[in-house]
Write a protein that holds these residues in place. Structure first.
Motif, PDB file in Angstrom:
ATOM      1  N   HIS A 129       1.443   1.177  -9.564  1.00 48.86           N
ATOM      2  CA  HIS A 129       0.503   0.598  -9.183  1.00 48.86           C
ATOM      3  C   HIS A 129       0.602  -1.043  -9.295  1.00 48.86           C
ATOM      4  CE1 HIS A 129      -4.184  -0.298  -8.583  1.00 48.86           C
ATOM      5  NE2 HIS A 129      -4.035  -1.118  -9.548  1.00 48.86           N
ATOM      6  N   VAL A 132       1.173  -3.389  -6.129  1.00 50.40           N
ATOM      7  CA  VAL A 132      -0.004  -3.694  -5.171  1.00 50.40           C
ATOM      8  C   VAL A 132      -0.066  -5.296  -4.979  1.00 50.40           C
ATOM      9  CG1 VAL A 132      -2.389  -3.283  -4.480  1.00 50.40           C
ATOM     10  CG2 VAL A 132      -0.826  -1.379  -5.277  1.00 50.40           C
ATOM     11  N   TYR A 150      -5.785  -0.565   0.393  1.00 52.32           N
ATOM     12  CA  TYR A 150      -5.292   0.287  -0.421  1.00 52.32           C
ATOM     13  C   TYR A 150      -5.673   1.394  -0.279  1.00 52.32           C
ATOM     14  CZ  TYR A 150      -4.166   1.440  -5.305  1.00 52.32           C
ATOM     15  OH  TYR A 150      -3.678   2.344  -6.522  1.00 52.32           O
ATOM     16  N   MET A 152      -5.496   4.780  -2.571  1.00 51.35           N
ATOM     17  CA  MET A 152      -5.230   5.217  -3.964  1.00 51.35           C
ATOM     18  C   MET A 152      -5.336   6.869  -3.948  1.00 51.35           C
ATOM     19  SD  MET A 152      -6.898   4.039  -7.344  1.00 51.35           S
ATOM     20  CE  MET A 152      -7.455   5.458  -8.257  1.00 51.35           C
ATOM     21  N   SER A 163      -9.381  -0.180 -12.041  1.00 44.79           N
ATOM     22  CA  SER A 163      -8.113  -1.226 -11.608  1.00 44.79           C
ATOM     23  C   SER A 163      -8.840  -2.577 -11.423  1.00 44.79           C
ATOM     24  CB  SER A 163      -7.553  -1.035 -10.140  1.00 44.79           C
ATOM     25  OG  SER A 163      -6.716  -1.911  -9.719  1.00 44.79           O
ATOM     26  N   ALA A 166      -7.274  -4.478  -8.236  1.00 40.98           N
ATOM     27  CA  ALA A 166      -7.940  -4.087  -7.117  1.00 40.98           C
ATOM     28  C   ALA A 166      -9.166  -5.026  -6.948  1.00 40.98           C
ATOM     29  CB  ALA A 166      -8.069  -2.549  -6.824  1.00 40.98           C
ATOM     30  N   LEU A 175      -7.662  -8.030  -0.058  1.00 36.51           N
ATOM     31  CA  LEU A 175      -7.675  -6.906  -0.124  1.00 36.51           C
ATOM     32  C   LEU A 175      -8.867  -6.542   0.530  1.00 36.51           C
ATOM     33  CD1 LEU A 175      -5.829  -4.218  -0.809  1.00 36.51           C
ATOM     34  CD2 LEU A 175      -7.295  -3.763  -2.682  1.00 36.51           C
ATOM     35  N   ILE A 211      -1.522   0.291   2.292  1.00 38.21           N
ATOM     36  CA  ILE A 211      -0.622   0.307   0.952  1.00 38.21           C
ATOM     37  C   ILE A 211      -1.038   1.630   0.306  1.00 38.21           C
ATOM     38  CG2 ILE A 211       0.015  -0.633  -1.178  1.00 38.21           C
ATOM     39  CD1 ILE A 211      -0.905  -3.505   0.005  1.00 38.21           C
ATOM     40  N   ALA A 213      -0.244   3.421  -3.000  1.00 32.63           N
ATOM     41  CA  ALA A 213       0.404   3.463  -4.426  1.00 32.63           C
ATOM     42  C   ALA A 213      -0.558   4.041  -5.364  1.00 32.63           C
ATOM     43  CB  ALA A 213       0.634   2.235  -4.867  1.00 32.63           C
TER      44      ALA A 213
END
Length: 356
Positions: A129, A132, A150, A152, A163, A166, A175, A211, A213
Motif C-alpha cells: 500500500h 500508492v 485506486y 483496493m 488508509s 488514500a 486521487l 492503481i 495494491a
C-alpha cells in the motif's frame, strides 16, 4: 483469537473520511489509542463506554496497532437505508451490506452487465500500500491532472477508511476515487471482484489510470508463497484479460534489514515471475551505482515472461518530497529508503508516458 475489553472514550484525537481516532481508557489496561468507523458503529463521543477488540494492540502491530471499536452499546447508529445487497466482511460480527456497482439495483448495472474491456487503460500494480502515493507522485509529475482511481483488493485492511494515505490523496485532488473489491469495503464504489472493480474504475469513474495494491497491513510469513501481496501477479492477469495495459512496479529496497527484500524483493520476483501468466511491462528503475546495476541484473529473468522497461528516475525525488502524504514503507521514510520509492514512482512515470 480476540481480546475483548471495555473502555471509556477520553477524547477524539483526529478524524479523516470514514474513521475517527480516539483516546480511550481500557479497564485494567490503562490508556490506549482506538479507532472507530462511524459507518459501522456510529461516532463515539467523550464519556461513551465502548466495546473494544484489542488483539492488534496487544500484538504490537505497527500498522494496525489500535484498539478497534466494535460497538457503542448505549448508542447504536441508525439502521441503514437504501439499496444494496452485497455483504462484505461476510459472516464476521461486523458484516456490512453495501451497494455494489455491479449488482442489479445499481444505476451502473447496465453499463457493467456486458462490459468486457477497459480499453487499454494502464493498470499499475504494486504489492504494498505504501507504493500508492509514490506512484501517484511519479504519474502527476509527468501528466498533471490525470484521473487516477485506486482499486483496493482485500489482501490487507478490509475498510478503505483505514488508509490515511488514500484520504489525503483524495483531499489533495491527486486521487480521483477509490474502488473496493472482494471483501474490502468503504470505497466510492464497491465491486464483487477485481475484474468488475477495474471495469467500474474505467467505465463508471472515467479513470485514465488505475492503481491496484492491497490496503494497509499486508500479511507475510517469511515464506515464498505466504504473503498477501502475491496477489499482484493476479492483478496483472486481471488487467490483461480485460484488455488493459498492466504496468508492474518492483518492490525494491536498499535498506531493508532482511536480505530477501534487498535489491528486488523476492515477493516481486514470485508475483511477476510465477503468478502473473499474462505479459506485463515491468518497470526497471535506472537507479545509480552498484545498487542500480544489481536491480537491473535481478530483474533480468523477468524478461523471459514480460517486457522490461528501463525508466530514468531523474526528477522523481523532488516530486516525492512534494507528496501530500508522508511517505513510509515498513517503517522507513523517504530518506531511509529512497530507492524503494523511486522504483514505484518510476512506474507512475511510465504509465503517464503510455497516455501521451
Amino acid at each position: 483469537m480476540i481480546r475483548w475489553r471495555k473502555g471509556t472514550v477520553v477524547k477524539i484525537r483526529r478524524e479523516w473520511p470514514g474513521a475517527v481516532e480516539l483516546d480511550v481508557e481500557i479497564e485494567n489496561d490503562g490508556a490506549a489509542r482506538a479507532l472507530a468507523y462511524p459507518a459501522l458503529v456510529g461516532t463515539p463521543q467523550p464519556g461513551d463506554e465502548v466495546l473494544l477488540n484489542t488483539t492488534a494492540l496487544a500484538m504490537g502491530l505497527g500498522t494496525g496497532g489500535y484498539a478497534m471499536v466494535v460497538a457503542v452499546p448505549d448508542r447504536f447508529p441508525p439502521d441503514p437505508s437504501g439499496p444494496g445487497h452485497l455483504v462484505k466482511a461476510r459472516y464476521t460480527p461486523l458484516q456490512a451490506t453495501v451497494l455494489g456497482a455491479d449488482e442489479q439495483d445499481s444505476p451502473h448495472h447496465e453499463v457493467l452487465r456486458e462490459a468486457d474491456s477497459v480499453g487499454g487503460m494502464p493498470v499499475i500494480v504494486a504489492d504494498l500500500h505504501s507504493a500508492v502515493p509514490a506512484i501517484v507522485a511519479g504519474l502527476h509529475l509527468e501528466r498533471p491532472g490525470t484521473r487516477v482511481v485506486y482499486v483496493m483488493p482485500d489482501g490487507g485492511a478490509l475498510p478503505a477508511w483505514f488508509s490515511r494515505s488514500a484520504a489525503a490523496l483524495r483531499e489533495a485532488g491527486a486521487l480521483s476515487a477509490v474502488v473496493t473489491v472482494g471483501q474490502a469495503f468503504g470505497g466510492d464504489l464497491e465491486a464483487v471482484t477485481l475484474h468488475t472493480g477495474l471495469l467500474a474504475a474505467r467505465l463508471v469513474l472515467d479513470a485514465e489510470v488505475a492503481i491496484v495494491a492491497q490496503g494497509p497491513g499486508n500479511l507475510g510469513t517469511g515464506t515464498r508463497w505466504g504473503f498477501s501481496g502475491v496477489s499482484a501477479g493476479e492483478a496483472v492477469n486481471a488487467a490483461s484479460v480485460l484488455a488493459g495495459r498492466p504496468v508492474a512496479s518492483l518492490r525494491v529496497s536498499e535498506a531493508d534489514a532482511r536480505e530477501r527484500h534487498r535489491g528486488i524483493s523476492h515477493h516481486s520476483l514470485t508475483a511477476y515471475g510465477r503468478v502473473a501468466l499474462a505479459r506485463a511491462q515491468v518497470v526497471v528503475p535506472e537507479l545509480p551505482g552498484d545498487f542500480g546495476a544489481r536491480v537491473v541484473a535481478e530483474a533480468s529473468p523477468l524478461g523471459e515472461r514480460h517486457e522490461l522497461v528501463r525508466v530514468p528516475v531523474e526528477g522523481l525525488e523532488e516530486a516525492l518530497r512534494k507528496s501530500p502524504v508522508r511517505l513510509s514503507t515498513m517503517g522507513r521514510g523517504l530518506d531511509e529508503d529512497l530507492a524503494g520509492f523511486l522504483a514505484v514512482a518510476a512506474a507512475g512515470r511510465h504509465a503517464a508516458a503510455l497516455l501521451t
